[in-house]
Design an enzyme around this catalytic site. Structure first.
Site, PDB file in Angstrom:
ATOM      1  N   ASP A   1       7.222  12.510   3.580  1.00 58.49           N
ATOM      2  CA  ASP A   1       6.458  12.731   4.824  1.00 58.49           C
ATOM      3  C   ASP A   1       6.103  14.183   5.121  1.00 58.49           C
ATOM      4  O   ASP A   1       5.913  14.550   6.290  1.00 58.49           O
ATOM      5  CB  ASP A   1       7.238  12.164   6.040  1.00 58.49           C
ATOM      6  CG  ASP A   1       7.621  10.708   5.854  1.00 58.49           C
ATOM      7  OD1 ASP A   1       6.822   9.970   5.252  1.00 58.49           O
ATOM      8  OD2 ASP A   1       8.705  10.312   6.297  1.00 58.49           O
TER       9      ASP A   1
ATOM     10  N   HIS B   1       2.193   7.030   7.630  1.00 62.18           N
ATOM     11  CA  HIS B   1       3.506   7.038   8.287  1.00 62.18           C
ATOM     12  C   HIS B   1       3.304   6.638   9.748  1.00 62.18           C
ATOM     13  O   HIS B   1       2.374   7.128  10.400  1.00 62.18           O
ATOM     14  CB  HIS B   1       4.112   8.441   8.202  1.00 62.18           C
ATOM     15  CG  HIS B   1       5.490   8.507   8.780  1.00 62.18           C
ATOM     16  ND1 HIS B   1       6.588   8.003   8.114  1.00 62.18           N
ATOM     17  CD2 HIS B   1       5.945   8.985   9.956  1.00 62.18           C
ATOM     18  CE1 HIS B   1       7.660   8.184   8.865  1.00 62.18           C
ATOM     19  NE2 HIS B   1       7.300   8.773   9.989  1.00 62.18           N
TER      20      HIS B   1
ATOM     21  N   SER C   1      -0.511  -5.124   5.396  1.00 56.44           N
ATOM     22  CA  SER C   1      -1.633  -5.110   6.343  1.00 56.44           C
ATOM     23  C   SER C   1      -2.506  -3.858   6.180  1.00 56.44           C
ATOM     24  O   SER C   1      -3.729  -3.938   6.322  1.00 56.44           O
ATOM     25  CB  SER C   1      -1.132  -5.254   7.786  1.00 56.44           C
ATOM     26  OG  SER C   1      -0.463  -4.108   8.225  1.00 56.44           O
ATOM     27  N   ASN C   2      -1.896  -2.715   5.861  1.00 59.42           N
ATOM     28  CA  ASN C   2      -2.723  -1.524   5.596  1.00 59.42           C
ATOM     29  C   ASN C   2      -3.522  -1.705   4.308  1.00 59.42           C
ATOM     30  O   ASN C   2      -4.699  -1.346   4.250  1.00 59.42           O
ATOM     31  CB  ASN C   2      -1.852  -0.266   5.518  1.00 59.42           C
ATOM     32  CG  ASN C   2      -1.487   0.241   6.898  1.00 59.42           C
ATOM     33  OD1 ASN C   2      -2.319   0.821   7.592  1.00 59.42           O
ATOM     34  ND2 ASN C   2      -0.248   0.002   7.309  1.00 59.42           N
TER      35      ASN C   2
ATOM     36  N   ASN D   1      -0.513   8.648   1.859  1.00 58.94           N
ATOM     37  CA  ASN D   1       0.483   7.729   2.420  1.00 58.94           C
ATOM     38  C   ASN D   1       0.202   7.604   3.912  1.00 58.94           C
ATOM     39  O   ASN D   1      -0.415   8.497   4.511  1.00 58.94           O
ATOM     40  CB  ASN D   1       1.894   8.292   2.208  1.00 58.94           C
ATOM     41  CG  ASN D   1       2.963   7.387   2.779  1.00 58.94           C
ATOM     42  OD1 ASN D   1       2.942   6.170   2.569  1.00 58.94           O
ATOM     43  ND2 ASN D   1       3.902   7.953   3.526  1.00 58.94           N
TER      44      ASN D   1
ATOM     45  N   GLY E   1       6.688  -6.065   0.957  1.00 56.72           N
ATOM     46  CA  GLY E   1       5.698  -5.528   1.889  1.00 56.72           C
ATOM     47  C   GLY E   1       4.694  -6.575   2.348  1.00 56.72           C
ATOM     48  O   GLY E   1       4.266  -7.414   1.563  1.00 56.72           O
TER      49      GLY E   1
ATOM     50  N   GLU F   1      -2.901   2.430  12.732  1.00 54.34           N
ATOM     51  CA  GLU F   1      -2.741   2.726  11.298  1.00 54.34           C
ATOM     52  C   GLU F   1      -3.921   2.206  10.497  1.00 54.34           C
ATOM     53  O   GLU F   1      -4.458   2.894   9.632  1.00 54.34           O
ATOM     54  CB  GLU F   1      -1.456   2.078  10.756  1.00 54.34           C
ATOM     55  CG  GLU F   1      -0.181   2.721  11.236  1.00 54.34           C
ATOM     56  CD  GLU F   1       1.043   2.103  10.578  1.00 54.34           C
ATOM     57  OE1 GLU F   1       1.022   1.821   9.366  1.00 54.34           O
ATOM     58  OE2 GLU F   1       2.047   1.879  11.284  1.00 54.34           O
TER      59      GLU F   1
END
Ligand code: GRF
Length: 222
Positions: free
Chosen positions: A161, A120, A23-24, A118, A20, A190
């Site tokens: 999700d 998405h 960035s989030n 989470n 991964g 995001e």
């Protein structure tokens, strides 16, 4: 699980997997470190030491723990227990999945009901579920002809999700978009949406009623 009102600053664990890019994760760490969000990121748990996300977390001075599911010889419960122990030891209030491309063990979902988020990269409940990740999502959006896409921050339940929606943000789909250009536009949304969701949680402003997450007005008594 009642909604949390944090008298002490909210403690966050972030879970990432594979290679991964993080960035989030970085957006959440930055928002906490700058004081924009009244919370602190106590630990980042990843599956690979050499993942860019893990390197980024170390650079930001955040503790990292590597837990490879493979090291547990297929014993999913042992993997789940190891994560639960990390969360308990650090008195974690909120778990943020950020590029964690695995189904979270159900014992963690149950222990942290409405305390695992989470993100998405689409407007759920559209374009979610197994196989809907990365560029598959953006390709499906372009093929659908929709003029809007966006992102969804949701609480995590036992499936992919499907948990209660916390924050959504829409972005336009442009005529000239490719999956890559749409992904880049969604990614900017995001980062803002995830930070907004974490801020609401940290301020004790989220109340989950069944599938609906109510956002309490600022300053509302809990
Ligand atoms: C994001 O697109 C997120 O929506 C999805 O995985 C991606 C992670 O990207 N769950 P990053 O590692 O946060 O940059």
């Amino acid at each position: 699980m009642p909604n949390q009102h944090h008298t002490t600053p909210c403690k966050i664990a972030i879970l990432v997997s594979g290679h991964g890019r993080g960035s989030n994760m970085a957006a959440i760490i930055d928002a906490c470190q700058s004081g924009d969000v009244p919370a602190s990121v106590s630990v980042v748990v990843g599956t690979r030491r050499d993942a860019p996300a893990m390197e980024r977390a170390r650079t930001a001075g955040v503790e990292t723990v590597v837990l490879s599911p493979r090291a547990f010889d297929g014993d999913d419960q042992a993997y789940a227990d190891a994560i639960l122990q990390i969360l308990a030891q650090r008195k974690i209030d909120l778990v943020c999945l950020a590029g964690y491309m695995r189904i979270l063990p159900s014992s963690i979902v149950a222990a942290y009901r409405n305390r695992v988020m989470n993100i998405h990269p689409a407007l759920l409940p559209l374009f979610g579920g197994p196989g809907m990740y990365g560029e598959h999502v953006h390709k499906a959006v372009l093929e659908s002809g929709m003029k809007l896409s966006g992102c969804t921050v949701h609480f995590v339940d036992e499936q992919y999700d499907t948990g209660p929606i916390v924050v959504q943000a829409a972005v336009p789909v442009e005529d000239c978009d490719t999956p890559e250009s749409l992904a880049a536009r969604v990614l900017g949304a995001e980062h803002r949406a995830y930070v907004d969701a974490v801020r609401l949680f940290a301020r004790g402003r989220l109340r989950t009623e069944g599938r609906y997450v109510r956002v309490l007005p600022e300053g509302d008594p809990i």
